[in-house]
Scaffold this motif. Structure first.
Motif, short mmCIF file in Angstrom:
data_model
loop_
_atom_site.label_atom_id
_atom_site.label_comp_id
_atom_site.label_asym_id
_atom_site.label_seq_id
_atom_site.Cartn_x
_atom_site.Cartn_y
_atom_site.Cartn_z
N MET A 86 1.04 -1.27 0.13
CA MET A 86 0.09 -0.01 0.01
C MET A 86 0.95 1.23 -0.03
SD MET A 86 -3.10 -1.08 -0.24
CE MET A 86 -3.85 0.59 0.18
N ASP A 87 1.97 1.18 0.57
CA ASP A 87 3.07 2.36 0.97
C ASP A 87 3.60 2.66 -0.66
OD1 ASP A 87 2.34 2.45 3.40
OD2 ASP A 87 4.20 1.47 3.83
N GLN A 88 3.50 1.54 -1.51
CA GLN A 88 4.12 1.84 -2.97
C GLN A 88 3.25 2.51 -4.00
OE1 GLN A 88 7.37 0.50 -3.30
NE2 GLN A 88 7.66 0.47 -1.24
N LEU A 89 1.87 2.33 -3.69
CA LEU A 89 0.92 3.01 -4.49
C LEU A 89 1.02 4.53 -4.67
CD1 LEU A 89 -2.17 1.07 -3.58
CD2 LEU A 89 -0.68 0.84 -5.71
N ARG A 90 0.95 4.96 -5.89
CA ARG A 90 0.99 6.44 -6.27
C ARG A 90 -0.13 6.71 -7.08
NH1 ARG A 90 3.84 6.36 -2.42
NH2 ARG A 90 6.15 6.15 -2.47
N ASN A 91 -0.31 8.13 -7.27
CA ASN A 91 -1.37 8.68 -8.09
C ASN A 91 -1.18 8.17 -9.71
OD1 ASN A 91 -3.37 10.22 -9.32
ND2 ASN A 91 -2.46 12.17 -9.03
N GLY A 92 -2.48 7.68 -10.02
CA GLY A 92 -2.27 6.94 -11.40
C GLY A 92 -2.14 5.45 -11.55
N ASP A 93 -1.82 4.98 -10.30
CA ASP A 93 -1.68 3.44 -10.09
C ASP A 93 -3.21 2.56 -10.18
OD1 ASP A 93 1.12 3.63 -10.10
OD2 ASP A 93 1.27 3.47 -8.13
N THR A 94 -3.01 1.37 -10.39
CA THR A 94 -4.27 0.74 -10.09
C THR A 94 -4.13 -0.41 -9.08
OG1 THR A 94 -4.95 1.27 -12.30
CG2 THR A 94 -6.05 -0.52 -11.40
N LEU A 95 -4.60 -0.49 -8.09
CA LEU A 95 -4.65 -1.63 -7.18
C LEU A 95 -5.65 -2.75 -7.56
CD1 LEU A 95 -3.60 -2.92 -4.45
CD2 LEU A 95 -5.58 -1.76 -3.38
N VAL A 96 -5.05 -4.01 -7.65
CA VAL A 96 -5.79 -5.11 -8.42
C VAL A 96 -5.72 -6.28 -7.30
CG1 VAL A 96 -5.87 -7.08 -9.94
CG2 VAL A 96 -4.96 -4.60 -10.69
N VAL A 97 -6.99 -6.78 -6.72
CA VAL A 97 -7.17 -7.75 -5.82
C VAL A 97 -7.80 -8.80 -6.39
CG1 VAL A 97 -6.89 -6.03 -3.87
CG2 VAL A 97 -9.06 -6.73 -4.82
N TRP A 98 -7.58 -10.07 -6.02
CA TRP A 98 -8.20 -11.07 -6.37
C TRP A 98 -9.85 -11.14 -6.11
CZ3 TRP A 98 -8.19 -14.95 -9.69
CH2 TRP A 98 -8.93 -16.07 -9.21
N LYS A 99 -10.50 -10.72 -4.86
CA LYS A 99 -11.56 -10.78 -4.32
C LYS A 99 -11.90 -9.79 -3.36
CE LYS A 99 -15.37 -13.98 -3.01
NZ LYS A 99 -16.26 -14.64 -4.06
N LEU A 100 -12.88 -9.05 -3.56
CA LEU A 100 -13.34 -7.78 -2.57
C LEU A 100 -13.28 -8.40 -1.40
CD1 LEU A 100 -14.48 -5.01 -2.64
CD2 LEU A 100 -16.53 -5.89 -2.86
N ASP A 101 -13.67 -9.40 -0.70
CA ASP A 101 -13.78 -9.64 0.67
C ASP A 101 -12.58 -10.20 1.32
OD1 ASP A 101 -13.69 -12.19 -0.38
OD2 ASP A 101 -15.33 -13.07 0.51
N ARG A 102 -11.60 -10.08 0.50
CA ARG A 102 -10.37 -10.28 1.00
C ARG A 102 -9.97 -9.01 1.54
NH1 ARG A 102 -11.25 -14.87 1.91
NH2 ARG A 102 -9.32 -14.25 3.30
N ARG A 103 -10.28 -7.95 1.20
CA ARG A 103 -9.80 -6.56 1.51
C ARG A 103 -10.54 -6.26 3.02
NH1 ARG A 103 -7.51 -3.71 3.96
NH2 ARG A 103 -6.84 -1.63 3.46
N GLY A 104 -11.65 -6.65 3.27
CA GLY A 104 -12.45 -6.35 4.27
C GLY A 104 -13.90 -6.83 4.46
N ARG A 105 -14.30 -6.94 5.52
CA ARG A 105 -15.64 -7.52 5.79
C ARG A 105 -16.67 -6.23 5.90
NH1 ARG A 105 -15.57 -12.59 4.18
NH2 ARG A 105 -13.79 -13.70 5.33
N ARG A 106 -16.44 -5.45 6.53
CA ARG A 106 -17.57 -4.40 6.61
C ARG A 106 -17.35 -3.23 5.65
NH1 ARG A 106 -15.88 -2.16 12.13
NH2 ARG A 106 -16.94 -0.26 11.33
N VAL A 107 -18.76 -3.01 5.30
CA VAL A 107 -19.13 -1.91 4.09
C VAL A 107 -18.20 -0.37 4.48
CG1 VAL A 107 -20.69 -0.56 2.78
CG2 VAL A 107 -21.32 -2.95 3.40
#
Length: 152
Positions: free
Chosen positions: A1-22
């Motif tokens: 996360m510290d490496q992300l900069r303006n214009g980057d795109t974060l790609v994850v496998w599945k949404l619920d891997r990032r968090g549970r609560r809306v």
């Protein structure tokens, strides 16, 4: 996360891997958006670079939270039902009441502690836990006096 900069795109496998609560997911996505970072979920086909992708992201985040809450409710209901049927969780006790009585009797007869533990298939610390030494400080020799003959 510290490496992300303006214009980057974060790609994850599945949404619920990032968090549970809306709220957590939306705060996370909002933070990415504020930093000019796009978000893509491969399994959920979410791409926040478009308006429809942002909308779909919010819907999927809501579904992830509902799914988690339903899972918790089902688990709690199952545990309640098991308790009502007299079942309890955890490992079964290795020292049954009959083993405890046998241990006390053998120890009072002078059988060495290690031998009693070996015969019952338990460790010496387990034996100490279930058949503590007497309060008089004389060790297992006076267990019968402390426990009482009725236990034998």
């Amino acid at each position: 996360m510290d490496q992300l900069r303006n214009g980057d795109t974060l790609v994850v496998w599945k949404l619920d891997r990032r968090g549970r609560r809306v709220k957590d997911l939306l705060d996370f996505a909002g933070g990415l958006c504020d930093g000019g970072i796009d978000f893509i979920s491969l399994t959920d086909a979410i791409d926040t670079t478009t308006a429809s992708g942002r909308f779909f992201f919010k819907i999927m985040a809501s579904l992830a939270q509902v799914e988690r809450e339903l899972m918790v409710e089902r688990t709690q209901a199952g545990l309640r039902a098991a308790r009502e049927q007299g079942r309890v969780g955890g490992r079964q006790r290795i020292m049954t009441d009959s083993k405890i009585r046998s241990a006390r009797k053998l120890l009072c007869e002078g059988t060495p502690l290690k031998e009693v533990a070996k015969n019952l298939g338990v460790s010496v610390p387990t034996l100490y836990r279930w058949v503590p030494a007497s309060k008089t400080g004389q060790g297992f020799d006076s267990v019968a006096a402390v426990v009482g003959a009725r236990d034998f």
